[in-house]
Design a protein around this motif. Structure first.
Motif, short mmCIF file in Angstrom:
data_model
loop_
_atom_site.label_atom_id
_atom_site.label_comp_id
_atom_site.label_asym_id
_atom_site.label_seq_id
_atom_site.Cartn_x
_atom_site.Cartn_y
_atom_site.Cartn_z
N TYR A 184 -50.52 0.23 -21.04
CA TYR A 184 -49.77 1.09 -21.95
C TYR A 184 -48.79 0.29 -22.81
CZ TYR A 184 -46.22 4.34 -23.58
OH TYR A 184 -45.34 5.02 -24.36
N TYR A 185 -48.02 -0.58 -22.17
CA TYR A 185 -47.03 -1.35 -22.94
C TYR A 185 -47.69 -2.47 -23.74
CZ TYR A 185 -43.76 1.22 -20.06
OH TYR A 185 -43.06 2.22 -19.45
N ALA A 186 -48.93 -2.84 -23.36
CA ALA A 186 -49.68 -3.91 -24.02
C ALA A 186 -48.94 -5.24 -23.98
CB ALA A 186 -50.01 -3.51 -25.46
N MET A 187 -48.24 -5.46 -22.91
CA MET A 187 -47.55 -6.73 -22.65
C MET A 187 -47.39 -6.82 -21.14
SD MET A 187 -43.74 -5.60 -23.95
CE MET A 187 -44.30 -4.69 -25.39
N TYR A 188 -46.78 -7.88 -20.64
CA TYR A 188 -46.61 -7.97 -19.19
C TYR A 188 -45.72 -6.83 -18.70
CZ TYR A 188 -48.82 -12.50 -19.56
OH TYR A 188 -49.73 -13.50 -19.82
N TYR A 209 -48.40 -15.73 -23.03
CA TYR A 209 -48.29 -16.85 -22.09
C TYR A 209 -47.59 -16.38 -20.82
CZ TYR A 209 -47.64 -21.45 -20.13
OH TYR A 209 -47.71 -22.54 -19.29
N ARG A 210 -48.25 -16.61 -19.71
CA ARG A 210 -47.80 -16.11 -18.41
C ARG A 210 -47.13 -17.26 -17.67
NH1 ARG A 210 -52.11 -16.72 -15.41
NH2 ARG A 210 -53.40 -15.55 -16.87
N SER A 211 -45.83 -17.18 -17.53
CA SER A 211 -45.11 -18.29 -16.90
C SER A 211 -45.59 -18.51 -15.47
CB SER A 211 -43.61 -18.00 -16.89
OG SER A 211 -42.95 -18.93 -16.05
N PRO A 212 -45.91 -19.76 -15.12
CA PRO A 212 -46.34 -20.04 -13.75
C PRO A 212 -45.21 -19.87 -12.74
CG PRO A 212 -46.19 -22.07 -15.03
CD PRO A 212 -45.97 -20.94 -15.98
N ARG A 213 -43.99 -19.66 -13.22
CA ARG A 213 -42.86 -19.47 -12.29
C ARG A 213 -42.74 -18.02 -11.81
NH1 ARG A 213 -37.55 -22.25 -14.74
NH2 ARG A 213 -37.71 -20.52 -16.24
N LEU A 214 -43.54 -17.14 -12.41
CA LEU A 214 -43.39 -15.72 -12.08
C LEU A 214 -44.40 -15.25 -11.04
CD1 LEU A 214 -42.88 -14.17 -15.63
CD2 LEU A 214 -41.14 -14.62 -13.89
N THR A 215 -44.02 -14.21 -10.33
CA THR A 215 -44.95 -13.54 -9.41
C THR A 215 -45.17 -12.10 -9.90
OG1 THR A 215 -43.16 -12.77 -7.98
CG2 THR A 215 -44.13 -14.91 -7.45
N ASN A 216 -46.23 -11.49 -9.40
CA ASN A 216 -46.57 -10.10 -9.74
C ASN A 216 -46.73 -9.87 -11.24
OD1 ASN A 216 -46.20 -9.48 -6.98
ND2 ASN A 216 -44.00 -9.23 -7.32
N VAL A 217 -47.45 -10.78 -11.87
CA VAL A 217 -47.60 -10.68 -13.33
C VAL A 217 -48.93 -10.04 -13.68
CG1 VAL A 217 -47.24 -11.95 -15.47
CG2 VAL A 217 -46.61 -13.00 -13.30
N ASN A 265 -56.96 -15.14 -18.84
CA ASN A 265 -57.16 -13.69 -18.79
C ASN A 265 -57.07 -13.09 -17.39
OD1 ASN A 265 -57.39 -13.31 -21.53
ND2 ASN A 265 -59.61 -13.62 -21.56
N ALA A 266 -56.55 -13.88 -16.44
CA ALA A 266 -56.46 -13.38 -15.07
C ALA A 266 -55.48 -12.22 -14.97
CB ALA A 266 -56.03 -14.50 -14.12
N GLY A 267 -54.51 -12.17 -15.87
CA GLY A 267 -53.49 -11.13 -15.77
C GLY A 267 -53.86 -9.82 -16.45
N ILE A 268 -55.08 -9.73 -16.96
CA ILE A 268 -55.44 -8.50 -17.67
C ILE A 268 -55.91 -7.41 -16.70
CG2 ILE A 268 -57.10 -7.51 -19.30
CD1 ILE A 268 -56.81 -10.03 -20.95
N ASP A 269 -56.71 -7.81 -15.74
CA ASP A 269 -57.24 -6.80 -14.81
C ASP A 269 -56.76 -6.97 -13.39
OD1 ASP A 269 -58.81 -5.38 -16.67
OD2 ASP A 269 -60.24 -7.04 -16.71
N TYR A 317 -42.83 -5.42 -16.80
CA TYR A 317 -41.57 -6.05 -16.41
C TYR A 317 -40.98 -5.49 -15.11
CZ TYR A 317 -41.71 -7.66 -21.29
OH TYR A 317 -42.09 -8.22 -22.49
N SER A 318 -41.47 -4.33 -14.67
CA SER A 318 -40.73 -3.63 -13.62
C SER A 318 -40.98 -4.17 -12.21
CB SER A 318 -41.09 -2.13 -13.65
OG SER A 318 -42.41 -1.93 -13.23
N ILE A 319 -41.98 -5.02 -12.01
CA ILE A 319 -42.19 -5.54 -10.65
C ILE A 319 -42.21 -7.07 -10.62
CG2 ILE A 319 -43.48 -3.48 -9.95
CD1 ILE A 319 -46.01 -5.24 -9.97
N LEU A 320 -41.75 -7.70 -11.70
CA LEU A 320 -41.79 -9.16 -11.74
C LEU A 320 -40.91 -9.78 -10.68
CD1 LEU A 320 -41.52 -9.97 -15.56
CD2 LEU A 320 -43.54 -10.22 -14.10
N GLY A 321 -41.36 -10.91 -10.15
CA GLY A 321 -40.53 -11.69 -9.24
C GLY A 321 -40.61 -13.15 -9.65
N LYS A 322 -39.82 -13.96 -8.98
CA LYS A 322 -39.77 -15.38 -9.32
C LYS A 322 -40.23 -16.20 -8.14
CE LYS A 322 -37.73 -18.49 -12.26
NZ LYS A 322 -36.77 -18.53 -13.33
N LYS A 323 -41.08 -17.17 -8.42
CA LYS A 323 -41.53 -18.05 -7.33
C LYS A 323 -40.34 -18.81 -6.78
CE LYS A 323 -45.14 -20.83 -7.75
NZ LYS A 323 -46.15 -21.69 -8.43
#
Lengths: 335, 586
Positions: B570-574, B557-565, B38-42, B576-582
């Protein structure tokens, strides 16, 4: 022979017309009999919460407000002469064979169908080679070693192959060889022309899964055919003449046993070319099978019609080829 | 309504009433973090400005359209922010602050006239398309006009034609004006100003201006139904290729104006969207790092859910987030004896909320027990519990019997319950509530209907409901925008009742509620308006026309390969507009 082929091709055209007519009737007539009107049909293609005006606009656009005969006539005319379509700013021409425009995404069906054919063909032909070689070889060996451990084991595995659905064997194969031991990781279709090795590597699991089912069937069929043939008088005569056993088996035994195999192979391959639905779904291969699922999910008549007619075409052509092959395999039917 | 496929049902032929859009809401985001359940919720997980790499999305379905003017899918609205900028948009931050509307193409939120009928937006200067040409207000107007062309672009919402002064505009493809800009209710005094003229005040208009239908479309590049194959980009990425129903690829847009866009980043080199991938394969691909994001954003399947929850190493990469849905049961206020509010309250008390939650999959896959119509991720939400839903989750039989006595039905009564027969969770819910209500003598007969015609032919047709004594009906709701109007209006406002396709299935036509809506629509102060949403929520619950079931949740499921997740409220999902890749190997 040429007259025979021409005759069969003419019959094929009539057959395809009948198939299209039946599909058309199923799509329109059955809902009509169940009380659905053209407005309700149109409302399926207008997105969420459409206004009545929006539904009527789509009803007119897709021609649902026209009599069914007119709609069918337009469909057939499109195949022969092409069709124009209102894509918004301008009219788009769909050249023949125009199978109409998808209700769902307003794109011509024919190019979409064709873009899926290489995937399905790659899957079907590759698997066909595997199952034909493996199935007949196992069938012949089982027949020749009837009652042995090999025969019992082979037929046991064959029974499993026939019994286990592809979405089960496919998922097991994926789980084992793509994720747990990633021998074939990250599977996706790569065109043969782009990278033949990757093409083959990514299709090994789908081929094997599909071939497992069919090889089982073919092994049992071949075994039965061989057992029957090898008991015939002419086999005994061949042996009495002193022919080598290999020649007796291959030239006289297998050749005769192959006739029903070739018949069923033509049917199977033709059907598969129309879409190996479960295999494509399990391995996420974008072939005609996955296309069919999407078309049915979206109740998209032009797409459904397209794939049904293409499948029918493949089956008919495959049968035509089988008939021609009969003449090669069995001298008795040569003209 | 299916948020997992589309945004809300909200607008239909009903008259659009007034409402004031809300900004803000929710607290500030917590400190950035690395990982954890749940780290990506808040908070933003793995914040980074590292560039490079390819982000791979898998989607078990296909988009309704990649054309910003022709889509109603929540996941596509999220994806669209990668290549399209609307007048205003949702802030790219975690927590409920993500519900806040902020300027995007516009310099500020809409400036509303004193009478509430005119909304003006000024564009930031020198915003470019991918080809280097400049975005103009006429292009935004043209994009809005396209939302009227339902014969060519049928999928998107229809709010503009409902709200603006000329609802019969035929769309630009049948527009007789030479420049195809004949929509009189939208004017463009100059190339950076656009003015919307409303038929009646609608103070939620900023939410409407945040719809993808305000993403500009240059008229000379519009190809109608074919525009989806290559929409002109104003965002950080642009289309490189699109194989319909199979895959589309986005690459960096060199003409994106980063300085004017705090809500997006251009970190990865490329985004690849693989479509029509088997849902279980997607989960496996995510877990085994063959893919980075499940584009649908509706959570993993049952098999992966079990794996993730039982494995600490996987669970730390998961978020159990609200999906935006409320699963609920409508209680009809016209069907006897439920026309008596005490009989309706008896149902509220007697219902077994734990059974409701279990039917939808339990606390993780199903959601949290609900006591309000507004869900916790919405602007204006205030927690209250009139019927002990959370304190006595198996139901309060004593209170239910008391209400039945006041209602004059001390031995209970009989009624029918509608549900969608092709939805196993609804069937399970119906069966569970049938048993729960029988404890107080309420005999429920279940009536299953096909989901495709549920609203148009059965539960959404008041005459049918009355004739067949459908006192109860199971359903669900998620709003098109995250405030009280989006959530409450079509469920509870009197003017929203329709002869068919009705979503106010409780048929509540309360002067109190209707007046509160009118008041909210005329209230420009955001916090005052948010108070009204909660007032309406309380009044609706007091009238007991909706039995809230669960605030729906999904396990992402939050891929460990992603950054800024992080999960966008509002969208009730991750987001997408600032995602990056490790970086590889890190």
């Amino acid at each position: 022979m040429i007259a025979f082929i021409v005759r069969r091709l003419i019959v094929t055209v009539f057959l395809l017309l009948v198939v299209s007519l039946i599909t058309f009737a199923i799509f329109f007539l059955i809902p009509l009999l169940a009380g659905q009107n053209s407005y309700e049909l149109a409302s399926q293609y207008v997105g969420r919460n459409p206004s009545p005006a929006a539904v009527h606009a789509i009803e007119r656009k897709l021609g649902f407000d026209q009599p069914l005969t007119v709609q069918y006539g337009r469909f057939v005319r499109g195949i022969v002469m092409g069709a124009h379509y209102d894509a918004g700013p301008d009219k788009t021409y769909c050249p023949p064979p125009c199978f109409g425009y998808s209700f769902r995404n307003q794109q011509p069906v024919w190019p979409m169908l064709m873009s899926n054919v290489p995937v399905t063909a790659s899957l079907a032909f590759g698997a066909a080679v595997l199952w034909l070689v493996a199935g007949t070889a196992i069938g012949v060996l089982s027949a020749l070693r009837r009652g042995t451990v090999f025969d019992r084991a082979a037929m046991g595995v064959a029974l499993a192959g026939v019994s286990l659905p592809i979405f089960f064997t496919g998922l097991i194969a994926l789980q084992l060889f793509s994720y747990r031991w990633p021998i074939f990781p990250d599977l996706k279709f790569v065109p043969f022309t782009e990278n033949p090795l990757l093409w083959a590597r990514n299709l090994v699991l789908p081929w094997t899964t599909l071939a497992f089912l069919y090889a089982a069937l073919y092994a049992r069929l071949t075994r039965a055919g061989m057992l029957e043939t090898m008991g015939e008088d002419y086999i005994r005569t061949a042996r009495a003449k002193g022919l080598p056993e290999r020649k007796v088996i291959v030239k006289h035994g297998l050749r005769a046993a192959l006739t029903p195999i070739v018949t069923i192979f033509g049917m199977d391959l033709g059907l598969l070319l129309g879409g190996a639905v479960l295999t494509e779904f399990t391995f996420s291969l974008h072939g005609l099978g996955l296309f069919t699922i999407l078309a049915i999910q979206n109740n998209d008549l032009p797409e459904i019609l397209g794939v049904v007619m293409l499948t029918a075409f493949f089956v008919v052509i495959a049968n035509l080829i089988v008939d021609i092959l009969y003449a090669v395999i069995d001298p008795r039917v040569r003209p | 309504m299916k948020r997992h496929k589309t945004f809300g049902l909200a607008a239909s032929a009903a008259a659009v009433a007034l409402g004031l859009g809300a900004c803000g809401g929710g607290g500030e985001a917590a400190a950035p973090t690395t990982a954890g359940y749940n780290a990506g919720i808040d908070a933003v997980v793995r914040p980074s400005d590292a560039t490079g790499g390819t982000i791979v999305f898998n989607n078990s379905s296909v988009p309704d359209s990649t054309d910003p003017g022709n889509t109603y899918y929540a996941n596509m609205w999220n994806v669209l922010r990668l290549y399209g900028r609307s007048l205003v948009t949702y802030k790219s931050v975690p927590g409920n602050a993500g519900n806040q509307i902020v300027p995007d193409l516009a310099t500020s939120l809409g400036q509303v006239s004193n009478n509430g009928l005119t909304w003006t937006y000024h564009l930031k200067p020198n915003i470019k398309y991918e080809d280097g040409s400049t975005v103009t207000s006429q292009d935004v107007k043209y994009a809005v006009e396209r939302s009227y062309a339902k014969d060519v672009l049928p999928n998107g919402p229809g709010y503009f034609s409902l709200l603006l002064t000329d609802p019969k505009y035929p769309g630009p493809y049948k527009d007789k004006a030479p420049d195809k800009l004949g929509l009189k209710s939208v004017t463009t005094p100059n190339s950076t100003t656009i003015v919307f003229h409303l038929a009646r005040p609608f103070s939620d208009f900023d939410y409407v201006a945040a719809l993808p239908q305000t993403i500009p479309v240059p008229p000379d590049k519009d190809r109608g139904a074919n525009y989806q194959l290559h929409p002109m980009s104003t965002g950080p990425y642009k289309f490189q290729s699109y194989q319909l129903d199979k895959q589309f690829t986005l690459v960096k847009n060199p003409n994106w104006s980063a300085a004017t866009d705090p809500n997006r980043k251009q970190l990865a080199n490329k985004f690849v969207f693989n479509l029509n991938v088997n849902a279980d394969t997607i989960d496996n691909n995510l877990i085994h790092n063959f893919a980075d994001v499940d584009m649908a954003g509706t959570g993993v399947q049952a098999a992966a859910r079990a794996d993730i929850l039982s494995s600490p190493s996987l669970k730390k990469n998961a978020d159990n987030a609200f999906s935006g849905f409320l699963w609920l049961t409508y209680i009809n206020s016209k069907v006897k004896p439920l026309d008596n509010v005490h009989c309706r309250r008896a149902v509220e008390y007697a219902a077994d909320k734990v059974a409701y939650q279990t039917a939808y999959g339990g606390p993780v896959a199903g959601g949290a027990i609900a006591s309000t119509v507004l869900t916790p991720n919405l602007v204006g939400f205030q927690k209250f519990d009139l019927y002990s839903a959370t304190t006595k989750p198996h139901g309060d039989v004593t209170k239910a019997k008391q209400e039945l006595t006041v209602c004059g039905q001390s031995n209970g009564f009989s009624t029918n319950m509608a549900f969608r027969s092709d939805r196993p969770k609804e069937k399970a819910t119906a069966t569970a509530q049938q048993q729960a209500l029988s404890r107080v003598g309420i005999k429920v007969t279940l009536q299953g209907y096909p989901s495709g015609k549920y609203y148009t032919n059965f539960a959404g047709v008041p005459n049918y409901v009355h004739q067949h004594d459908l006192g109860l009906a199971i359903g669900g709701w998620a709003p098109d925008w995250p405030d009280g109007y989006g959530m409450l209006y079509y469920l509870t406002a009197g003017p929203a009742i329709q002869a068919a396709g009705n979503t106010n299935i409780g048929e509540l036509d309360s002067p109190v509620v209707n007046n509160l809506f009118t008041k909210a629509m005329a209230t420009t102060d955001i916090s005052a308006r948010n108070q009204i949403w909660s007032q309406i929520d309380r009044e609706v619950m007091s009238q007991a026309v909706i039995l809230p079931g669960v605030y729906a949740k999904s396990l992402l499921y939050r891929s460990p390969r992603l950054t800024n997740v992080f999960v966008h409220s509002y969208y009730a999902m991750y987001n997408y507009s600032i995602l990056g890749k490790k970086a590889t190997g890190s």
